[in-house]
Scaffold this active site. Sequence first.
Site, mmCIF file in Angstrom:
data_model
loop_
_atom_site.group_PDB
_atom_site.id
_atom_site.type_symbol
_atom_site.label_atom_id
_atom_site.label_comp_id
_atom_site.label_asym_id
_atom_site.label_seq_id
_atom_site.Cartn_x
_atom_site.Cartn_y
_atom_site.Cartn_z
ATOM 1 N N GLU A 47 -12.345 -14.729 7.448
ATOM 2 C CA GLU A 47 -13.514 -15.199 8.197
ATOM 3 C C GLU A 47 -13.556 -14.621 9.605
ATOM 4 O OE1 GLU A 47 -13.681 -19.360 9.496
ATOM 5 O OE2 GLU A 47 -11.573 -19.555 8.952
ATOM 6 N N TYR A 60 3.581 6.428 7.344
ATOM 7 C CA TYR A 60 3.499 5.191 6.559
ATOM 8 C C TYR A 60 4.714 4.999 5.665
ATOM 9 C CZ TYR A 60 1.974 7.835 2.405
ATOM 10 O OH TYR A 60 1.920 8.695 1.329
ATOM 11 N N CYS A 77 3.700 4.902 -4.842
ATOM 12 C CA CYS A 77 3.055 3.668 -4.403
ATOM 13 C C CYS A 77 3.316 2.472 -5.306
ATOM 14 C CB CYS A 77 1.551 3.893 -4.242
ATOM 15 S SG CYS A 77 0.779 4.907 -5.497
ATOM 16 N N LYS A 129 7.104 1.361 -4.932
ATOM 17 C CA LYS A 129 7.271 0.952 -3.535
ATOM 18 C C LYS A 129 6.601 -0.391 -3.281
ATOM 19 C CE LYS A 129 4.385 2.444 -0.769
ATOM 20 N NZ LYS A 129 3.486 3.456 -0.170
ATOM 21 N N GLU A 158 7.022 1.705 5.983
ATOM 22 C CA GLU A 158 7.082 0.820 4.820
ATOM 23 C C GLU A 158 8.522 0.568 4.397
ATOM 24 O OE1 GLU A 158 2.734 1.760 2.785
ATOM 25 O OE2 GLU A 158 4.469 2.947 2.218
ATOM 26 N N HIS A 197 -14.361 -20.591 5.306
ATOM 27 C CA HIS A 197 -13.351 -21.315 6.087
ATOM 28 C C HIS A 197 -12.582 -22.297 5.201
ATOM 29 C CE1 HIS A 197 -11.618 -23.122 9.678
ATOM 30 N NE2 HIS A 197 -11.893 -24.315 9.170
ATOM 31 N N CYS A 250 2.598 8.596 -7.734
ATOM 32 C CA CYS A 250 2.195 7.214 -7.485
ATOM 33 C C CYS A 250 2.872 6.247 -8.452
ATOM 34 C CB CYS A 250 0.680 7.081 -7.580
ATOM 35 S SG CYS A 250 0.091 5.397 -7.284
#
Length: 448
Positions: free
Chosen positions: A442, A178, A48, A51, A182, A437, A43
């Site tokens: 939302e 993934y 990760c 990346k 990616e 908002h 990682c």
Amino acid sequence: MSDYDYDLFVIGAGSGGVRASRIAAAHGARVAVAEEYRVGGTCVIRGCVPKKLLVYGAHFAEDLKDAQRFGWNVPEVEFDWATLRDNVLGEVDRLNGLYGQTLSNNNVDVILERATVSGAHEVTLASGRKITARYILIAVGAHPHSPEFPGSEHGITSNEVFHLEKLPRRVVIAGGGYIANEFAGIFNELGSKVTLINRSDVILRGYDESIRDRLLQISMTKGVEFRFNCGFESIDKNDDGTFTVMTKGHDPLIADIVLFATGRVPNTDGLGLAEAGVELDQHGAVKVDADNKSSVDSIYAVGDVTNRVQLTPVAIREGQAFADTIFGNKPHRVDYDCIPSAVFSHPPMAGVGLTESQARNKLGSVSVYTSDFRAMKNVLANRNERALYKMVCDGTTGRVVGLHMIGPDSPEILQAAAIAVKAGLTKDQFDQTVALHPSMAEELVLMK
């Protein structure tokens, strides 16, 4: 005095191994950890973290273009791969140092060499030194799988992609998961021509169909080419350093790099586990029970080497549970239900819980709510890209059993929403929550 050199010997200083080492030492155990490469694991060093930094860098391509619609006079700009690459690797070096410092501060002995299992309570270092321990924890992770076919030695994996000398003009990526999607997004945004080759007819198997179909549509609109039901025949290196990629049933491709993103394999080869009596599955993963114990009572395993859920936060939780259970008199197990995940594509997608098809197979009666919209920023930027949020509910109780989304900041939004899914909240409770908002989040409480 103990009959062993250490109470715990950890092989592998990745996320799971570091957490287990630190917590076990905090509980008073004498701990050593062996790492043959760099502290931090996949990682931090080659996964990760670097990346995600490339993902951030790639996003500026769209941000700079969009800025003009927001009144910014953006001059002609150029991208320099070497600057991004070196800054990312510099951050990796910094984190590597911090991980090592964390272990040292917690009185964990760090041994920077390869260790193999030579008995139920013994490891052997590459130098030949033998060390005994009451418990041995295997936390060696996994490595990228590389297919074998004529010329496959010319391909690279995610391990090498962070060290490219220059930005490739044409990139062929093998895989539909993934990692493949990616890097397809990263290189496409940075200006490379990207072709993704997938041996099946879908990308991101296991993710919700509506969300992954939306990513495919957006990626194609942005210029990524997909070849489905496509397999490699050969890769030939040309005199100019480029590669000719031959695939079944398709025209040849010329590429500057070929990136294999075809899954990951547990790092158990040559580790001595089978000889020590540790049972492995057909993929070489360590078989463990709910308490992370292998078939040998003194040998445990956590993280990707077990091939349960290959996610860094899961490895960390497994390491914590192991250390607390064995050394802290606080036995507990990892709950693998409702684990959120994300794909840092362009745009990113994220999900937690059951997909619509999984829910229908498991529950029968299902209610599905969606919101298909353009983010406010995309509207003013004159960008047609649409976000999609999807809520899957138990048709009988109204309980939210799955949330899936694609759009800007989806992973950041989903992390908080995953708490609600984990807690078993209902669609009605979402509806009773006042919307914040204007925001994209939302939409979670406005779905119809």
